[in-house]
Motif scaffolding. Structure first.
Motif, PDB file in Angstrom:
ATOM      1  N   SER A   1       0.761  -1.180   0.062  1.00 38.62           N
ATOM      2  CA  SER A   1      -0.020   0.143  -0.155  1.00 38.62           C
ATOM      3  C   SER A   1       0.652   1.353  -0.179  1.00 38.62           C
ATOM      4  O   SER A   1       0.561   2.194  -0.781  1.00 38.62           O
ATOM      5  CB  SER A   1      -0.895  -0.036   1.256  1.00 38.62           C
ATOM      6  OG  SER A   1      -0.121  -0.064   2.575  1.00 38.62           O
ATOM      7  N   ALA A   2       2.017   1.151   0.623  1.00 37.73           N
ATOM      8  CA  ALA A   2       2.959   2.475   0.582  1.00 37.73           C
ATOM      9  C   ALA A   2       3.520   2.872  -0.747  1.00 37.73           C
ATOM     10  O   ALA A   2       3.787   4.005  -0.988  1.00 37.73           O
ATOM     11  CB  ALA A   2       4.032   2.188   1.613  1.00 37.73           C
ATOM     12  N   ARG A   3       3.951   1.534  -1.517  1.00 39.48           N
ATOM     13  CA  ARG A   3       4.725   1.816  -2.821  1.00 39.48           C
ATOM     14  C   ARG A   3       3.488   2.205  -3.829  1.00 39.48           C
ATOM     15  O   ARG A   3       4.064   2.400  -5.058  1.00 39.48           O
ATOM     16  CB  ARG A   3       5.344   0.736  -3.151  1.00 39.48           C
ATOM     17  CG  ARG A   3       4.691  -0.426  -3.253  1.00 39.48           C
ATOM     18  CD  ARG A   3       5.643  -1.657  -3.814  1.00 39.48           C
ATOM     19  NE  ARG A   3       4.951  -2.917  -4.169  1.00 39.48           N
ATOM     20  CZ  ARG A   3       4.145  -3.184  -5.001  1.00 39.48           C
ATOM     21  NH1 ARG A   3       4.050  -2.075  -5.997  1.00 39.48           N
ATOM     22  NH2 ARG A   3       3.393  -4.185  -5.054  1.00 39.48           N
TER      23      ARG A   3
ATOM     24  N   ARG B   1      16.490   5.842   4.456  1.00 38.25           N
ATOM     25  CA  ARG B   1      16.455   4.531   4.735  1.00 38.25           C
ATOM     26  C   ARG B   1      15.335   3.961   5.227  1.00 38.25           C
ATOM     27  O   ARG B   1      14.923   2.854   4.785  1.00 38.25           O
ATOM     28  CB  ARG B   1      17.757   4.354   5.798  1.00 38.25           C
ATOM     29  CG  ARG B   1      17.961   2.899   6.141  1.00 38.25           C
ATOM     30  CD  ARG B   1      19.063   2.718   7.256  1.00 38.25           C
ATOM     31  NE  ARG B   1      19.275   1.648   7.868  1.00 38.25           N
ATOM     32  CZ  ARG B   1      20.273   1.486   8.729  1.00 38.25           C
ATOM     33  NH1 ARG B   1      20.920   2.246   9.366  1.00 38.25           N
ATOM     34  NH2 ARG B   1      20.327   0.170   9.359  1.00 38.25           N
ATOM     35  N   LYS B   2      14.609   4.634   6.161  1.00 40.97           N
ATOM     36  CA  LYS B   2      13.335   4.104   6.673  1.00 40.97           C
ATOM     37  C   LYS B   2      12.328   4.586   5.562  1.00 40.97           C
ATOM     38  O   LYS B   2      11.364   3.453   5.569  1.00 40.97           O
ATOM     39  CB  LYS B   2      13.052   5.039   8.006  1.00 40.97           C
ATOM     40  CG  LYS B   2      13.988   4.970   9.043  1.00 40.97           C
ATOM     41  CD  LYS B   2      13.261   5.493  10.288  1.00 40.97           C
ATOM     42  CE  LYS B   2      11.951   4.736  10.879  1.00 40.97           C
ATOM     43  NZ  LYS B   2      12.270   3.717  11.305  1.00 40.97           N
ATOM     44  N   TRP B   3      12.243   5.391   4.774  1.00 42.57           N
ATOM     45  CA  TRP B   3      11.528   5.333   3.501  1.00 42.57           C
ATOM     46  C   TRP B   3      11.438   4.207   2.908  1.00 42.57           C
ATOM     47  O   TRP B   3      10.387   3.778   2.178  1.00 42.57           O
ATOM     48  CB  TRP B   3      11.858   6.664   2.858  1.00 42.57           C
ATOM     49  CG  TRP B   3      10.733   6.985   1.736  1.00 42.57           C
ATOM     50  CD1 TRP B   3       9.759   7.839   1.756  1.00 42.57           C
ATOM     51  CD2 TRP B   3      11.123   6.814   0.292  1.00 42.57           C
ATOM     52  NE1 TRP B   3       9.229   7.806   0.568  1.00 42.57           N
ATOM     53  CE2 TRP B   3       9.883   6.973  -0.511  1.00 42.57           C
ATOM     54  CE3 TRP B   3      12.290   5.950  -0.398  1.00 42.57           C
ATOM     55  CZ2 TRP B   3       9.862   6.777  -1.923  1.00 42.57           C
ATOM     56  CZ3 TRP B   3      11.936   5.704  -1.712  1.00 42.57           C
ATOM     57  CH2 TRP B   3      10.925   6.074  -2.455  1.00 42.57           C
ATOM     58  N   CYS B   4      12.757   3.668   2.121  1.00 47.07           N
ATOM     59  CA  CYS B   4      12.767   2.586   1.625  1.00 47.07           C
ATOM     60  C   CYS B   4      12.279   1.212   2.448  1.00 47.07           C
ATOM     61  O   CYS B   4      11.678   0.622   1.655  1.00 47.07           O
ATOM     62  CB  CYS B   4      14.282   2.462   1.369  1.00 47.07           C
ATOM     63  SG  CYS B   4      15.047   3.609   0.091  1.00 47.07           S
ATOM     64  N   LYS B   5      12.654   1.314   3.492  1.00 47.51           N
ATOM     65  CA  LYS B   5      12.322   0.030   4.289  1.00 47.51           C
ATOM     66  C   LYS B   5      10.783  -0.058   4.574  1.00 47.51           C
ATOM     67  O   LYS B   5      10.090  -1.040   3.993  1.00 47.51           O
ATOM     68  CB  LYS B   5      12.682   0.118   5.871  1.00 47.51           C
ATOM     69  CG  LYS B   5      12.161  -1.260   6.771  1.00 47.51           C
ATOM     70  CD  LYS B   5      12.870  -1.040   8.086  1.00 47.51           C
ATOM     71  CE  LYS B   5      12.042  -2.349   8.866  1.00 47.51           C
ATOM     72  NZ  LYS B   5      12.507  -2.048  10.346  1.00 47.51           N
ATOM     73  N   LYS B   6       9.789   1.224   4.451  1.00 53.86           N
ATOM     74  CA  LYS B   6       8.556   0.992   4.577  1.00 53.86           C
ATOM     75  C   LYS B   6       7.917   0.713   3.335  1.00 53.86           C
ATOM     76  O   LYS B   6       6.802  -0.002   3.338  1.00 53.86           O
ATOM     77  CB  LYS B   6       8.189   2.514   4.850  1.00 53.86           C
ATOM     78  CG  LYS B   6       6.536   2.730   5.117  1.00 53.86           C
ATOM     79  CD  LYS B   6       6.155   4.172   5.482  1.00 53.86           C
ATOM     80  CE  LYS B   6       4.712   4.259   5.514  1.00 53.86           C
ATOM     81  NZ  LYS B   6       4.389   5.756   5.841  1.00 53.86           N
TER      82      LYS B   6
ATOM     83  N   ASN C   1      10.113   6.197 -11.460  1.00 49.61           N
ATOM     84  CA  ASN C   1       9.487   7.023 -10.219  1.00 49.61           C
ATOM     85  C   ASN C   1      10.035   6.710  -8.983  1.00 49.61           C
ATOM     86  O   ASN C   1      10.041   7.719  -7.911  1.00 49.61           O
ATOM     87  CB  ASN C   1       8.020   6.759 -10.170  1.00 49.61           C
ATOM     88  CG  ASN C   1       7.029   7.038 -11.252  1.00 49.61           C
ATOM     89  OD1 ASN C   1       7.624   8.130 -12.255  1.00 49.61           O
ATOM     90  ND2 ASN C   1       6.096   6.504 -11.742  1.00 49.61           N
ATOM     91  N   ALA C   2      10.342   5.597  -8.655  1.00 46.97           N
ATOM     92  CA  ALA C   2      10.894   5.230  -7.343  1.00 46.97           C
ATOM     93  C   ALA C   2      12.220   5.951  -7.244  1.00 46.97           C
ATOM     94  O   ALA C   2      12.532   6.257  -6.091  1.00 46.97           O
ATOM     95  CB  ALA C   2      11.161   3.902  -7.170  1.00 46.97           C
ATOM     96  N   TYR C   3      13.152   6.040  -8.195  1.00 46.46           N
ATOM     97  CA  TYR C   3      14.495   6.849  -8.133  1.00 46.46           C
ATOM     98  C   TYR C   3      14.210   8.390  -7.836  1.00 46.46           C
ATOM     99  O   TYR C   3      14.795   8.906  -7.068  1.00 46.46           O
ATOM    100  CB  TYR C   3      15.335   6.699  -9.335  1.00 46.46           C
ATOM    101  CG  TYR C   3      16.594   7.116  -9.413  1.00 46.46           C
ATOM    102  CD1 TYR C   3      17.514   7.046  -8.408  1.00 46.46           C
ATOM    103  CD2 TYR C   3      17.077   7.966 -10.441  1.00 46.46           C
ATOM    104  CE1 TYR C   3      18.733   7.522  -8.360  1.00 46.46           C
ATOM    105  CE2 TYR C   3      18.358   8.690 -10.223  1.00 46.46           C
ATOM    106  CZ  TYR C   3      19.203   8.240  -9.328  1.00 46.46           C
ATOM    107  OH  TYR C   3      20.263   8.814  -9.583  1.00 46.46           O
ATOM    108  N   LYS C   4      12.995   8.806  -8.559  1.00 45.54           N
ATOM    109  CA  LYS C   4      13.173  10.324  -8.173  1.00 45.54           C
ATOM    110  C   LYS C   4      12.445  10.521  -6.990  1.00 45.54           C
ATOM    111  O   LYS C   4      12.901  11.677  -6.543  1.00 45.54           O
ATOM    112  CB  LYS C   4      11.815  10.730  -9.627  1.00 45.54           C
ATOM    113  CG  LYS C   4      11.354  11.802  -9.285  1.00 45.54           C
ATOM    114  CD  LYS C   4      10.080  12.048 -10.259  1.00 45.54           C
ATOM    115  CE  LYS C   4       9.166  13.226  -9.716  1.00 45.54           C
ATOM    116  NZ  LYS C   4       7.903  13.447 -10.633  1.00 45.54           N
TER     117      LYS C   4
END
Length: 865
Positions: A337-339, A372-377, A354-357
Motif C-alpha cells: 500500500s505504501a509503494r 533508509r526508513k522510507w525505503c524500508k517502509k 518514479n522510485a528513483y525520483k
C-alpha cells in the motif's frame, strides 16, 4: 592445492611466493617440471554422503521435499552437544527451495529453541543479508539457508556444518529465442569442493552431501565457461570494430556455439550496428565506442539526440542493476500500500524511474524521516539507488567522452559562505567515514531467538521519534549515505532530481521517453492473448515472436494491475461490411520488454506498453503490404488489417518519413566529418535542434493517430501461404520506371523481392507481396480521384501514392514559381505517366495539361464507341 609449472608465466607466479624452495628453480631450468604443493588453510573436514532416494525428492504436490534437510538438524542435535559451537550452512538451488526448507526448519526451531533460521538470497535487502554475520545466543546455532551466493562471494565465520544439495541454478542465454534461462543443474566437482571448504575455515567441520559418491564422480570437473552462457553481441561488435574480418573464425580458447555467434551477428544487424554484408555502420562504430550493452548503448545514443539525456541515463542505470524492489514489497500488505504511489500504469521502467525520483526527493529535502526508513517502509533496497547514481555518472562520462553530450559548464556559481558551509560538511563527513573504518565497519550483534529476519533491522541511528539528523553523530553510521553526501551536495542532488523530473512532466515527454526505450529494445515485442479479457490477473498470457504463451513477472506492475493493457468495450467499434472476428479498435497496444526470462515458466521482465500499429510501423525490421496497404505484416508474425485502406496508406507513408528523418538526424549527429569552425558548428547545432524539435512533435502526433484496425499473431501455417511470391505485373520495375520517385525512401531504388514477391521499397518495406483474400475488391477496376489534381485514375496502391506525391511536388513548384524567375517556374521534372507507359519530362503546368488530356480522352471514349 596443486599447480604444474609449465611456462615462464607460471615461474613468475612462483617467484611471488615466499614458501617455495629455491631448489625448485634449479629443477625447472634443468628441464624438469616439478609438482608444487601449496599448503591450504582448511581444517579437517569429514564428508558424509547421504543420498536422497528418488521417492523422497519431491512431495505429492510436486514440490521439493524438505524432510532430508530437517533430518540433518535432528542429526546434529542428537550427535553434537549444545556447548560445542558451530553453525549450519545449507546450499540450495533457488528461492523456492529455500522457502520450502525454511518453513519446515522454522517450525522445528520453535519447538526445540536451539536454532535461528536465516535465509540468504539476492531478493533480500542488504540489512537482512547482513544478519548472517551476527552472533547467535549461547546454546543456539545459526541455520543459514543460502543459494550459491555463499559459495565464493562471502565467508561466514563459525560455520562447522555444511549441507550440499548438489544443485545450482545458473543463468544461461538461448541464442535462438533470445531468452535468459534460469535452470537447475548438478554442480561441478570444483563447486562441490568449494562448498565443502566452507565448513573448515575456523575449525574442523562436517560436510553432508545429499548425493552419492558415484554421482559426485559423474559431475563435470568445472562449471560451464561464462562465454558459453551469456549473449555475445557486445563482444562480437568489439571484435569487428577492431578489424576482425569474420568473428566466426576466431580461435576462442573455450569457443561458444556457432548458433550463439551467428545469432549475435543477426542481432547486431537488427540493431542497425552492422550492414547486410556485416560491415560496421555509423551507429555500430558509435556503439562499439560505448562499453555498455548494445541495447543500453542505443538508448543512451537516442537520448542524447532528443535532449532526454538525464532521464535516459537514470533509466539505463536502473535497468542495469538489480531491482530495488525486494520480495517484501509484494508480500507485505503495508509495503504494497505504501509503494502504490510509485506504480506507473505505463510499465515497469517508468515505475523504477518514479522510485528513483522519489528517493532523490528525500535526499534533496530536509524531511522528518530518513531515506533508509522510507525505503524500508516500501520494501525497497536503498543500496540499489546508490548503485544507480554511481552508474548514472559513469554513463554520463561515457557519453561525454564519445562527444554525444553538449558542452556543459561544470563550475557552479557559489558564494563564499556556501563554499565555507560545504567545506565544513566535507570535513565532518570524512571524519565520520574514518570513524566507521576504525570501528571495524559494521558492528556484529547478538541475534534474538524466535525473531523473524524481517523484524531484525539496524535502527540504532534513529531517535525516539524515528527521525535522524542529517549528519549522525553517534550510534551506527550509515556509511553509504556518508559516501553519497561526500560526492553530492544539496545542489547536485537537486540537479539530478530536476533532470529526471523534467523528462516526465507531461504525456508528450513520457511518450518520447518510451519511444527512445523502444528504439533500443526493438524487436522485443509481445502481443496480448486475445482471450486475456476473460482471464484472471494471474492467468494473463502474452506472445512473443519466438516464445508464445509467456506470463508477466509477478513483481511487475502489469502482473498485479493488467487493466491498462485490456481493451474496454467502448474502445471496440463495430464496422459493417468488414469481415473479421477480431476486435476492431484504435486502442490496440503491444508490450516492449527488456528481458525474457524462463524459470519454472516464461516471464516478461521490465515491460511497458505502447500503441500497437504506430510502434510496429516505426520500429519493425520488416513490413510487408498488400496492393492497397490495407493489410500489413510486421516482422513476419504480426498482421495489421485496417478498415480504411487510404488512411492506412497515409499512416505507413508518415511512418516511413519519420524513420527517414530520424535516420537523417542520427547520421548528422554521428557524422565523423563535422565542421571544425565555431561558426559552422553553431549553424549545425541550430539545424539539428530544429530537426530534433520538429521530429519530436511529429512523432508524438503520429503515436496519437486514431485509426481503426485489427491485430493478430500469425502462425507457422499462415506464413506458408501469406506471400504472393511474385511481383505485380503493373509494378514490375523496367528501364522507364527506374527513375520513378520512391515515396517511402527517396534514396532507395525499388527492386523485385526474390522470395516474397512484390517490390522492395526500402530495407524494411516490401510492397505488394501479400496474397489478397477473396473478399478484397479489385482496386484496379475502381477509379481513384487524386485529392490534389482531382483527376480520376485506375492505379494500384503504390501508383496512387506515387501520383499523389508527384502532384504535391508539382503543386508546390507552381505555387513557389509565382514569385520566382521564369526559368525556375518552368523547370522540368521527370514523371511516369501510367497512360502513356513512358517517363515524360514536363514543367509543372505542362504536366497538368498532359494529365487533363488523358482524362478527356477517357471521358470521350465511350461516346466515340
Amino acid at each position: 592445492m596443486k599447480c604444474l609449472v609449465q611456462s615462464r608465466k607460471d615461474l613468475k607466479l612462483i617467484l611471488m611466493s615466499a614458501t617455495i624452495n629455491i631448489g625448485l628453480f634449479q629443477q625447472y631450468f634443468q628441464g624438469q617440471a616439478p609438482v608444487i604443493q601449496v599448503p591450504g588453510r582448511l581444517f579437517p573436514i569429514q564428508v558424509q554422503y547421504l543420498p536422497i532416494v528418488p521417492e523422497e525428492r519431491v512431495t505429492k504436490t510436486g514440490k521439493m521435499n524438505p524432510s532430508p534437510y530437517l533430518r540433518i538438524l535432528q542429526l546434529i542435535d542428537g550427535k553434537y552437544k549444545v556447548e560445542e559451537r558451530g553453525d549450519l550452512l545449507m546450499f540450495l538451488s533457488g528461492l523456492n527451495e529455500i522457502t520450502s526448507v525454511e518453513e519446515v526448519v522454522k517450525e522445528y526451531a520453535q519447538q526445540n529453541q536451539r536454532w535461528i533460521v536465516l535465509p540468504l538470497h539476492s531478493t533480500l535487502s542488504i540489512a537482512e543479508q547482513d544478519k548472517v554475520f551476527d552472533y547467535p545466543p549461547e546454546g543456539v546455532r545459526k541455520c543459514i539457508i543460502a543459494t550459491n551466493i555463499a559459495e565464493t562471494s562471502i565467508t561466514l565465520d563459525g560455520v562447522r556444518f555444511v549441507v550440499d544439495s548438489g544443485k545450482v541454478k545458473e543463468m544461461s542465454h538461448d541464442p535462438i529465442s533470445k531468452l535468459q534461462r534460469l535452470q537447475e543443474f548438478w554442480i561441478s566437482r570444483a563447486s562441490a569442493e568449494q562448498r565443502k571448504g566452507r565448513a573448515g575455515r575456523t575449525g574442523p567441520g562436517v560436510c553432508f552431501r545429499l548425493y552419492s559418491e558415484k554421482e559426485y564422480g559423474d559431475f563435470a570437473a568445472y562449471a560451464t565457461p561464462e562465454i558459453q552462457r551469456v549473449p555475445l553481441d557486445s563482444m562480437i561488435l568489439q571484435m569487428i570494430s577492431m578489424g576482425l574480418p569474420d568473428a566466426r573464425l576466431f580461435p576462442f580458447i573455450e569457443p561458444p556455439s556457432g548458433d550463439a555467434v551467428e545469432n549475435s551477428i543477426t542481432t547486431l544487424k537488427e540493431k542497425e550496428a552492422l550492414t547486410i554484408d556485416e560491415k560496421l555502420t555509423t551507429i555500430g562504430k558509435c556503439l562499439a565506442g560505448l562499453p555498455v550493452d548494445i541495447t543500453l548503448g542505443k538508448m543512451l545514443l537516442m537520448g542524447s539526440i532528443f535532449g532526454q539525456v538525464e532521464a535516459v541515463l537514470a533509466l539505463a542505470a536502473a535497468l542495469s542493476v538489480q531491482t530495488p524492489f525486494t520480495n517484501r514489497a509484494y508480500r507485505d500488505t503495508d509495503c504494497e500500500s505504501a509503494r502504490k504511489e510509485l506504480d506507473s500504469d505505463h510499465g515497469d521502467p517508468l515505475t523504477l524511474l518514479n522510485a528513483y525520483k522519489a528517493w532523490l526527493e528525500i535526499k534533496a529535502g530536509n524531511q522528518g524521516h530518513t531515506s533508509r526508513k522510507w525505503c524500508k517502509k516500501r520494501g525497497l533496497e536503498e543500496q540499489r539507488f546508490y548503485e544507480m547514481t554511481k552508474l548514472r555518472q559513469q554513463f554520463r562520462h561515457i557519453l561525454s567522452d564519445a562527444g554525444l553530450l553538449p558542452g556543459q559548464d561544470s563550475k557552479q556559481n557559489t558564494s563564499s559562505s556556501q563554499r565555507a558551509v560545504r567545506h565544513g560538511q566535507l570535513q565532518h563527513l570524512r571524519s565520520l567515514k574514518r570513524d566507521f573504518i576504525r570501528s571495524g565497519q559494521r558492528k556484529r550483534k547478538v541475534l534474538k531467538l524466535g525473531e523473524d529476519i524481517e523484524d531484525m533491522d539496524d535502527d540504532d541511528d534513529d531517535d525516539e521519534n524515528g527521525e535522524q539528523a542529517e549528519m549522525p553523530t553517534g550510534g551506527q553510521i550509515d556509511i553509504k549515505d556518508v559516501e553519497f553526501r561526500l560526492q553530492h551536495d544539496q545542489s547536485t542532488v537537486r540537479s539530478l532530481l530536476s533532470g529526471v523530473t523534467s523528462a516526465a512532466t507531461s504525456h508528450q515527454d513520457l511518450m518520447l521517453l518510451k519511444l527512445i526505450l523502444a528504439s533500443g529494445l526493438s524487436p522485443q515485442v509481445a502481443l496480448a492473448d486475445e482471450f486475456n479479457n476473460y482471464k484472471s490477473t494471474s492467468d494473463q498470457l502474452f506472445h512473443t515472436r519466438a516464445k508464445p504463451f509467456t506470463a508477466l513477472h509477478p513483481m511487475g506492475v502489469f502482473a498485479n494491475h493488467p487493466e491498462p493493457l485490456q481493451l474496454l468495450e467502448q474502445d471496440i467499434i463495430q464496422v459493417p461490411d468488414f469481415p473479421t472476428k477480431l476486435p476492431v479498435s484504435s486502442k490496440h497496444q503491444v508490450l516492449m520488454y527488456v528481458t525474457l526470462l524462463e524459470t519454472n515458466k516464461l516471464y516478461l521482465m521490465n515491460a511497458f506498453r505502447m500503441p500497437a500499429a504506430q510502434t510496429l510501423l516505426l520500429f519493425s525490421q520488416s513490413i510487408d503490404t498488400n496492393g492497397d496497404f490495407a493489410r500489413l505484416v510486421c516482422d513476419s508474425w504480426l498482421e495489421l488489417h485496417f478498415v480504411d485502406a487510404a488512411v492506412a496508406q497515409s499512416l505507413l507513408l508518415k511512418a516511413c518519413q519519420l524513420r527517414y528523418r530520424w535516420n537523417d538526424l542520427l547520421m548528422l549527429r554521428l557524422d565523423p566529418n563535422r565542421p571544425l569552425k565555431e561558426k559552422d558548428v553553431q549553424k549545425l547545432e541550430q539545424k539539428m535542434k530544429r530537426m530534433q524539435r520538429d521530429l519530436h512533435y511529429d512523432l508524438i502526433a503520429f503515436t496519437q493517430t486514431q485509426i481503426l484496425y485489427t491485430i493478430k499473431r500469425l502462425l507457422a501455417a499462415d506464413l506458408k501461404v501469406i506471400y504472393r511470391g511474385h511481383a505485380l505485373e503493373s509494378e514490375t520495375p523496367n528501364e522507364e520506371m527506374r527513375n520513378e520517385i520512391n515515396p517511402f525512401w527517396p534514396e532507395f531504388q525499388a527492386v523485385a523481392h526474390p522470395r516474397k514477391g512484390g517490390l522492395q521499397m526500402a530495407d524494411f518495406l516490401v510492397y505488394g507481396c501479400l496474397e489478397e483474400p477473396d473478399f478484397t475488391q479489385d482496386y484496379l477496376s475502381t477509379p481513384w480521384a487524386c485529392p490534389i489534381c482531382e483527376l480520376n485514375f485506375y492505379l494500384t496502391g503504390l501508383g496512387r501514392l506515387r501520383h499523389q506525391v508527384q502532384c504535391q511536388k508539382t503543386k508546390e513548384l507552381m505555387e513557389g514559381g509565382q514569385g520566382e524567375p521564369a526559368e525556375a517556374s518552368e523547370s522540368k521534372t521527370g514523371y511516369f505517366c501510367p497512360d502513356c507507359r513512358t517517363t515524360v519530362e514536363l514543367t509543372g503546368i505542362d504536366l497538368l495539361r498532359h494529365q487533363r488530356k488523358h482524362q478527356q480522352e477517357k471521358s470521350n471514349k465511350p461516346e466515340a464507341d
